[in-house]
Design a protein around this motif. Structure first.
Motif: not given
Length: 491
Positions: A446-453
């Motif tokens: 929601s804050t734009g952080a990449d969570r693809s890992n």
């Protein structure tokens, strides 16, 4: 031969020059090995592409063309269950069962570590100062939530587990924490805990769990379980990160298919390779690696260590982590690397060795980056023939990287969740030894952080095979319902 016919063959083994002849799903893996295909990606299948989430239109997954999904229980925002419990995160292992009115009931683990107030009703908790457990959620085949509640609380590090055919989920604690054991890898004191941990718990689908551990199934870093309804054995994996892990079986005093529950007081054993004591199966294996096995007894399966209440226990966490395994090693039990997911399918137990397949370790630990130097193995154990076979060994991280939870599709494809520090996929492994992509994590917070890992976990098909449910295991977890033409992509 069709997939259905191949899987209907009788399991068996016969002595043969230079090895063992195997039936059933092993046939497909053997044929691909002879063609030189195992460990390599096969010819490309339909590419994955961005698909919007039906919950809100955001793209969280890449899937094959024509597939759809809906996410739910996203703990990036507070989620309150029907019983007033705030849903914990760390969604991990999960099992799907038939629910009323065509719904699906999912029993889902929450792998929360460290002492703290239990979620749910503390008066029912196994340990009121442990924060893990399970929740049960009732959903449609399209991921629409109809209800949810706490089904087990007061446990710790509920990692994976297994779906039992009599209508229960068995949840596993991946820890040996307790007031009688020193701090674990987090350095957090265990003094506030009131009970020993490191056990398995039965969670019925249609009635409350009694919160009593099955202590005879061992106190160790449990990961998952798979039940053989013919032999009546419960097969258990161990994810002992810094040391060799074991593959175990628990034989309850009464057959669960006859009494409808998992009884305590049975016998725990550990797998050993016949004639080759302490064989290191975490190391890279030869092609067609096949082993006849035996089972060695564990005499003290549920240790309790001396301590003074209110003080740090003198028994270190490492000592407690290896207490059960060391009994098996003394009788020649085999070494594996980080055994995680497991699944039973038609006489075979498939299980993953997350860091297996690389050069052998120089010692038995502790190993700071985990015991095992490879990118993952998938093993198969024939319950009738008592034969173990390597069915896949990753040649590198770009093919398969750290396989974790597994399930099988109605057509026998193994569905594997990845847990690495780069892109995480859900992948399929067919009975012909073909590895292919099913889903790719493209989460953005929601804050734009990449969570693809963030890792995938808890893959499980609805009882009718329509929907694959899978979790994102992170402090802010969520669950996906995914559906489409499974047969068309070979799942």
């Amino acid at each position: 031969m069709s997939e259905v016919n191949r899987r209907s063959l009788l399991r068996g083994a016969a002595a043969a020059a230079g090895g063992v002849v195997l039936g059933g799903p092993f046939l497909g893996f053997v044929s691909r090995e002879r063609a030189g295909a195992v460990g390599r990606r096969p010819a490309p299948r339909p590419a994955l592409g961005p698909v919007p989430d039906l919950r809100d239109g955001q793209v969280r997954l890449h899937l094959p063309a024509g597939f759809r999904y809906r996410s739910f229980h996203d703990t990036e925002f507070p989620v309150v269950l029907d019983d007033g419990t705030r849903l914990p995160g760390r969604h991990d292992g999960m099992g799907a069962f038939r629910g009323p009115g065509g719904t699906v009931r999912l029993v889902r683990n929450h792998e929360v570590n460290n002492p703290g107030p239990a979620f749910g009703d503390a008066s029912l908790a196994y340990d009121p100062m442990a924060q893990g457990g399970t929740t049960t959620v009732e959903v449609t085949r399209f991921g629409e939530v109809r209800g949810a509640w706490t089904s087990l609380n007061g446990t710790m590090m509920n990692c994976s587990g297994g779906r039992m055919p009599w209508g229960s989920w068995v949840s596993c604690e991946e820890t040996v924490n307790g007031p009688d054991v020193g701090p674990d890898f987090t350095g957090t004191s265990n003094v506030p805990l009131t009970q020993p941990h490191g056990f398995i718990f039965e969670v019925p689908v249609d009635r409350p769990a009694d919160r009593r551990p099955i202590t005879a199934a061992g106190r160790f870093a449990h990961e998952s379980v798979a039940f053989d309804p013919v032999g009546g054995h419960l097969y258990l994996t161990e994810d002992n990160f810094g040391y060799p892990s074991g593959f175990y079986r628990y034989t309850p005093p009464r057959h669960p298919m006859r009494c409808g529950r998992l009884a305590d007081g049975g016998r725990l054993q550990m797998l050993a390779v016949r004639g080759r004591p302490n064989l290191d199966l975490a190391a890279a294996q030869r092609r067609h690696a096949t082993y006849r096995v035996q089972w060695v007894d564990i005499d003290d399966a549920a240790p309790r260590f001396p301590y003074t209440p209110g003080e740090v226990a003198p028994t270190s966490n490492d000592e407690a982590l290896t207490y059960v395994a060391r009994q098996g090693w003394a009788h020649g039990a085999a070494y594996f690397s980080r055994l995680e997911g497991s699944a039973y399918d038609d006489g075979i137990v498939y299980f993953t060795a997350t860091q297996g397949g690389g050069p052998a370790e120089a010692s038995t630990g502790p190993i700071a980056d985990g015991y095992g130097n490879g990118h993952g193995q998938i093993w198969a154990y024939d319950c009738r023939a008592q034969v173990l076979r390597l069915v896949y060994e990753s040649p590198g991280p770009d093919v398969l990287d750290f396989p974790d939870n597994v399930t099988t599709s109605p057509r026998g494809t193994i569905v594997v969740c990845e847990d690495n520090v780069d892109d995480n996929y859900v992948r399929g492994l067919t009975a012909r030894g073909e590895l292919f992509d099913i889903a790719l994590n493209r989460l953005v917070g929601s804050t734009g952080a990449d969570r693809s890992n963030d890792e995938f976990a808890g893959s499980t098909f609805s009882p009718d095979g329509h929907t694959l449910f899978v979790n994102i295991q992170a402090s802010r977890g969520m669950t996906f319902a995914i559906w489409g033409d499974w047969r068309g992509i070979g799942v």
